[in-house]
Design an enzyme around this catalytic site. Structure first.
Site, PDB file in Angstrom:
ATOM      1  CE  LYS A   1      -1.489   2.149   3.515  1.00  0.00           C
ATOM      2  NZ  LYS A   1      -2.074   2.566   4.816  1.00  0.00           N
TER       3      LYS A   1
ATOM      4  CG  ASP B   1      -7.090   3.639   2.406  1.00  0.00           C
ATOM      5  OD1 ASP B   1      -8.014   3.320   1.603  1.00  0.00           O
ATOM      6  OD2 ASP B   1      -7.008   4.760   2.915  1.00  0.00           O
TER       7      ASP B   1
END
Length: 221
Positions: free
Chosen positions: A121, A139
């Site tokens: 991420k 996320d």
């Protein structure tokens, strides 16, 4: 509504209603954004933005941070979540960034993930935000909103969400799409009580379609 049409309508709505979308983290260069994103794990951007001025003043680059101690880093970030782990990650990241990459933050997702504290991420955030690469970070907001709208189908893991979004969103729009979904999840499509009555994606949202009566009643209370 077919998936292709849903994507087309959602993208068109965001392009019209949110033509400018960017991270709410404060930064001036790739190094600062990398530090901020590491700190932002399970912590609000608002809190991170309160912490980083002192961090960047003391450590203006990776080399200065690499020469510090974990304890000194901890003292500056202790008001964020999980400061012990994050201090260790920042120290390790700064050392590797200095020694292996000459202090230059890589633009490659695979190389970024070699840095301590940097998962997929975070790597995708840096690649897309700083280097405008066709990458999309997933996320909790992106994961939730994508599923609710119906952009993803049976995505059990963030990587499943990422793959489906990357497959269906034009490469040049991936960097801004990340922010579209995050900001929509942060201010409209919240986890516990989404503001469905005020959402402009009514006509294209699978969640609203399936829960229209109950969401309307809830938002009218």
């Amino acid at each position: 509504m077919q998936l292709a049409a849903r994507y087309r309508n959602v993208i068109s709505w965001f392009q019209t209603n949110m033509p400018i979308a960017k991270t709410e983290l404060h930064y001036r260069n790739a190094y600062e954004l990398l530090v901020a994103v590491i700190l932002s794990a399970q912590c609000t951007d608002k809190r991170v933005n309160m912490i980083t001025p002192a961090v960047f003043n003391r450590f203006p680059n990776a080399k200065s941070m690499s020469e510090s101690s974990v304890d000194e880093i901890f003292a500056l970030i202790k008001s964020c979540s999980y400061p012990n782990n994050k201090a260790k990650h920042l120290s390790g990241m700064a050392k590797m960034l200095t020694e292996k990459f000459g202090g230059i933050v890589p633009d490659n997702v695979e190389q970024l993930q070699q840095l301590p504290g940097v998962g997929r991420k975070t790597a995708n955030v840096i690649a897309s935000v700083v280097y405008n690469k066709p990458a999309l970070a997933v996320d909790t907001h992106v994961f939730r909103v994508s599923a609710r709208i119906g952009l993803t189908i049976n995505a059990k893991r963030p990587i499943d969400t990422e793959r489906q979004l990357v497959k269906n969103i034009p490469p040049d729009l991936l960097p801004i799409a990340h922010h579209w979904l995050i900001l929509h999840g942060r201010y409209v499509c919240m986890a516990r009580k989404p503001k469905c009555a005020k959402c402009g994606l009514h006509d294209f949202c699978l969640y609203y379609e399936q829960n229209q009566n109950s969401t309307t009643e809830e938002n009218e209370k």
